[in-house]
Scaffold this active site. Structure first.
Site, short mmCIF file in Angstrom:
data_model
loop_
_atom_site.label_atom_id
_atom_site.label_comp_id
_atom_site.label_asym_id
_atom_site.label_seq_id
_atom_site.Cartn_x
_atom_site.Cartn_y
_atom_site.Cartn_z
N HIS A 100 13.29 -3.32 11.32
CA HIS A 100 13.08 -1.88 11.12
C HIS A 100 14.35 -1.15 10.75
O HIS A 100 14.45 0.07 10.91
CB HIS A 100 12.39 -1.27 12.35
CG HIS A 100 10.90 -1.33 12.24
ND1 HIS A 100 10.26 -2.21 11.42
CD2 HIS A 100 9.92 -0.61 12.83
CE1 HIS A 100 8.96 -2.03 11.51
NE2 HIS A 100 8.73 -1.06 12.36
N ASP A 114 12.56 7.23 19.81
CA ASP A 114 11.32 7.97 19.50
C ASP A 114 10.16 7.03 19.21
O ASP A 114 9.00 7.40 19.38
CB ASP A 114 11.52 8.85 18.27
CG ASP A 114 12.53 9.95 18.54
OD1 ASP A 114 12.83 10.21 19.72
OD2 ASP A 114 13.03 10.54 17.56
N GLU A 145 14.83 17.35 22.16
CA GLU A 145 15.16 17.01 20.77
C GLU A 145 14.99 18.29 19.95
O GLU A 145 14.81 19.38 20.50
CB GLU A 145 14.30 15.87 20.22
CG GLU A 145 14.67 14.51 20.81
CD GLU A 145 14.20 13.34 19.98
OE1 GLU A 145 13.70 13.54 18.85
OE2 GLU A 145 14.34 12.19 20.46
P1 FAD Z 1 16.33 -5.21 13.10
O1 FAD Z 1 16.17 -4.24 12.00
O2 FAD Z 1 15.53 -6.45 13.02
O3 FAD Z 1 17.87 -5.58 13.29
C1 FAD Z 1 18.85 -4.58 13.28
C2 FAD Z 1 20.24 -5.22 13.37
O4 FAD Z 1 20.42 -5.77 14.66
C3 FAD Z 1 20.45 -6.37 12.39
O5 FAD Z 1 21.80 -6.41 12.02
C4 FAD Z 1 20.09 -7.58 13.21
O6 FAD Z 1 20.73 -8.74 12.71
C5 FAD Z 1 20.58 -7.17 14.58
N1 FAD Z 1 19.75 -7.71 15.66
C6 FAD Z 1 18.40 -7.74 15.76
N2 FAD Z 1 18.04 -8.30 16.92
C7 FAD Z 1 19.19 -8.63 17.56
C8 FAD Z 1 19.49 -9.24 18.80
N3 FAD Z 1 18.52 -9.65 19.62
N4 FAD Z 1 20.77 -9.44 19.14
C9 FAD Z 1 21.78 -9.04 18.31
N5 FAD Z 1 21.56 -8.46 17.13
C10 FAD Z 1 20.27 -8.25 16.76
N6 FAD Z 1 16.83 4.32 16.53
C11 FAD Z 1 17.20 5.09 17.56
O7 FAD Z 1 18.27 4.90 18.14
N7 FAD Z 1 16.41 6.13 17.98
C12 FAD Z 1 15.20 6.38 17.43
O8 FAD Z 1 14.51 7.30 17.85
C13 FAD Z 1 14.77 5.56 16.35
N8 FAD Z 1 13.57 5.74 15.78
C14 FAD Z 1 13.17 4.92 14.76
C15 FAD Z 1 11.91 5.12 14.19
C16 FAD Z 1 11.48 4.30 13.17
C17 FAD Z 1 10.10 4.53 12.57
C18 FAD Z 1 12.32 3.27 12.69
C19 FAD Z 1 11.88 2.40 11.56
C20 FAD Z 1 13.58 3.08 13.24
C21 FAD Z 1 14.02 3.90 14.28
N9 FAD Z 1 15.27 3.73 14.87
C22 FAD Z 1 15.64 4.53 15.92
C23 FAD Z 1 16.23 2.75 14.35
C24 FAD Z 1 16.14 1.45 15.10
O9 FAD Z 1 16.64 1.58 16.42
C25 FAD Z 1 17.03 0.41 14.40
O10 FAD Z 1 16.69 0.29 13.07
C26 FAD Z 1 16.87 -0.94 15.09
O11 FAD Z 1 17.83 -1.81 14.59
C27 FAD Z 1 15.51 -1.49 14.81
O12 FAD Z 1 15.24 -2.55 15.67
P2 FAD Z 1 14.69 -3.89 15.06
O13 FAD Z 1 14.22 -4.65 16.24
O14 FAD Z 1 13.71 -3.70 13.99
O15 FAD Z 1 16.06 -4.49 14.49
#
Ligand code: FAD
Length: 540
Positions: A103, A168, A284
């Site tokens: 994400h 969020d 917020e």
């Molecule tokens: P990924 O996109 O899969 O990974 C993100 C990064 O972290 C990559 O570099 C990956 O290699 C690394 N990574 C993944 N898993 C691990 C692990 N277990 N250990 C070490 N590194 C790892 N963020 C906020 O802070 N607050 C919000 O309110 C918020 N709202 C959001 C709403 C939406 C609709 C979306 C799409 C994103 C939002 N985000 C928010 C952003 C979100 O926190 C980050 O994009 C987060 O990285 C997404 O988590 P993911 O599991 O999809 O990670």
């Protein structure tokens, strides 16, 4: 070149070209993985078919595309350690990127030419990877790094408990948000999610499996929290819990004047001691540009059609073309329903929103925390969830937020009608632990604002235009010396990263050399080029 040295800026920038509006294709650094990878114990969990690699080739942002050579579906953290050890001991170590939900929006979870670790596989089957410890004065949950926050919520609620700090949106993984910070409306009181973690299990870039906390291997603990996946893969996090409320009184208060809006927001977040008795539990805010009210949806999950008409009327009466909302929430239980009414009334009396422009909802705690899910469903049904998302998130020092408002909302973006949401809310710096890798504005101020430009681009032209808008916003911040930092940062040069980390940069490079000396992990962040990239350049 020594394996653990970092390539200079010129080489790094030549590797990652600038986004042009088409899906940007990242070049693979070196083609092919060592053949003997497919002879080791985890081989049966590695997929190289196009279907598997295609799924790990882009992310929520859809701005960047790069296929890995393979995807690992680990059954246990040991499988991840085995993969990383194999890479680290290869003549040319290949990149490895843990992927939670994918994400991100700038390819941060991609591994061009390497292996993406599908973290979600760890939690599949009957593996108990969420364990609640409810007894004792300090309850906690041990959650796998691959777990979704919504599942952590469901599991902890069975014990009447819940984590204190939330994002969020809850369909994000524990490891993914802890690698950034994890911010939301509770951060002003409890800090970001990374400030609410007691212990981690991490697989480092040398394949070592380490348990760390503030007292034990604290370097790695501080590095991994907010560490953008650079120092290790988080496979378990021990997260602090508190008694969970059952219901939430949720309000939006409209403002036509940014000075009053920010003054009220800061009033709400700076009184934190004993504030759970008198204040909001969540704060917020949003900015609505005039035209997006006129041209946006006719109703939303929060506002009815007639609410939106009244808001559009308010917006047209303001010369500025923007209106602002404070979004606040008070937690309560059925037996405290009367006192929440009184508490809300007393609090609203202290605020100076536009008379009559208070909008209230009363929902369960789960409905409140999982509120973006409803918007996701609506956007999916309209076919506008899986579109390009050129998002830009900034942290702005409190003393410069009005300058930012003038330059950006009333300046650069004033006449645009971008689709998306603009978030703007303050947090307290003293709730962040500056020893962690996450970066906040350096200005010595107590309050800084999170500003999220969460755009949706419905066409390539749209994406290009929004990218230009984002660049103008960053250029404005530079010229006006706003002193902002990107959150969920994206920089295309090592110089950009140096500036981002500021005084922390030397320490970051040292920690990288210790915990991931071959620069194997999370190459999509584009901070440290890997050994494989060096070979790719040499052979290009
Ligand atoms: P990924 O996109 O899969 O990974 C993100 C990064 O972290 C990559 O570099 C990956 O290699 C690394 N990574 C993944 N898993 C691990 C692990 N277990 N250990 C070490 N590194 C790892 N963020 C906020 O802070 N607050 C919000 O309110 C918020 N709202 C959001 C709403 C939406 C609709 C979306 C799409 C994103 C939002 N985000 C928010 C952003 C979100 O926190 C980050 O994009 C987060 O990285 C997404 O988590 P993911 O599991 O999809 O990670």
């Amino acid at each position: 070149m020594a394996r653990n040295s970092f390539l200079p800026f010129a080489i790094l920038s030549s590797f990652f070209s600038v986004v042009t509006g088409q899906l940007q294709t990242l070049p693979a650094a070196a083609s092919g993985l060592p053949a003997d990878l497919f002879g080791i114990g985890i081989a049966s969990r590695i997929r190289t078919d196009r279907n598997s690699t295609a799924k790990a080739s882009t992310d929520f942002g859809r701005m960047v595309e790069a296929a890995p050579e393979a995807v690992l579906h680990p059954a246990t953290p040991t499988d991840i350690a085995e993969l990383i050890r194999f890479s680290a001991s290869s003549p040319v170590p290949f990149p490895v990127a843990p992927r939670g939900q994918g994400h991100s929006w700038r390819g941060q979870s991609l591994a061009p030419g390497g292996v993406v670790v599908d973290m979600r596989s760890l939690g599949r089957g009957h593996r108990a990877r969420i364990n609640v410890s409810a007894a004792g004065a300090e309850p906690y949950v041990d959650a796998g790094g691959e777990q979704l926050w919504i599942d952590v919520l469901r599991a902890t609620l069975k014990h009447g408990l819940a984590p204190r700090a939330w994002t969020d949106y809850l369909r994000l993984t524990v490891g993914g948000t802890l690698s950034n910070a994890g911010i939301g409306g509770q951060a002003f009181r409890h800090g970001p999610q990374i400030a609410n973690v007691h212990e981690l299990d991490v697989v480092t870039g040398t394949g070592e499996m380490v348990t760390c906390s503030r007292d034990k291997n604290s370097d790695l603990f501080m590095a991994a929290l907010g560490g953008l996946g650079q120092f290790g893969v988080i496979t378990r996090a021990r997260i602090q819990l508190e008694p969970a409320p059952t219901r939430v009184r949720w309000v939006r208060l409209a403002y036509s004047d940014v000075v009053t809006f920010t003054k009220d927001q800061e009033l709400l977040v700076t009184v934190t001691d004993g504030a759970s008795e008198t204040g909001f539990d969540y704060v917020e805010g949003q900015v609505q540009l005039n035209r997006s009210l006129a041209e946006g949806p006719k109703s939303t999950p929060f506002f009815s059609g007639s609410d939106l008409n009244r808001l559009a009327g308010l917006a047209s009466r303001t010369g500025s073309g923007a209106i602002y909302y404070i979004e606040g929430a008070m937690y309560y239980d059925e037996d405290t329903a009367t006192s929440v009414d009184q508490k809300m009334e007393a609090l609203l009396e202290q605020l100076s929103f536009e008379p009559g422009f208070v909008f209230t909802k009363d929902v369960t705690y789960v409905q409140f925390l999982d509120r973006v899910r409803q918007e996701e469903r609506l956007l999916r049904s309209a076919g506008v969830w899986e579109v390009r998302h050129p998002w830009l998130n900034l942290f702005i020092p409190g003393s410069r937020i009005l300058d930012f408002d003038t330059g950006v909302f009333k300046g650069l973006l004033r006449d645009g009608s971008p689709a998306g949401v603009i978030l703007m809310y303050p947090m307290n710096k003293d709730r962040w632990d500056s020893r962690m890798t996450a970066v906040t504005p350096t200005a010595g101020e107590d309050v800084f604002y999170a500003v999220g430009l969460l755009w949706s681009a419905l066409s390539v032209d749209d994406a290009q235009r929004l990218e230009r808008d984002n660049e103008s916003v960053l250029a404005f911040c530079d010229q006006a010396a706003i002193g902002c930092k990107q959150y969920l940062p994206h920089h295309t040069s090592q110089e950009g990263w140096r500036q981002h980390f500021g005084a922390k940069w030397g320490r970051i490079a040292e920690l990288k050399a210790t915990y991931d000396p071959h620069a194997i992990l999370s190459p999509g962040q584009r901070i440290f080029p890997s050994a494989a990239e060096a070979v790719g350049i040499a052979s290009a």
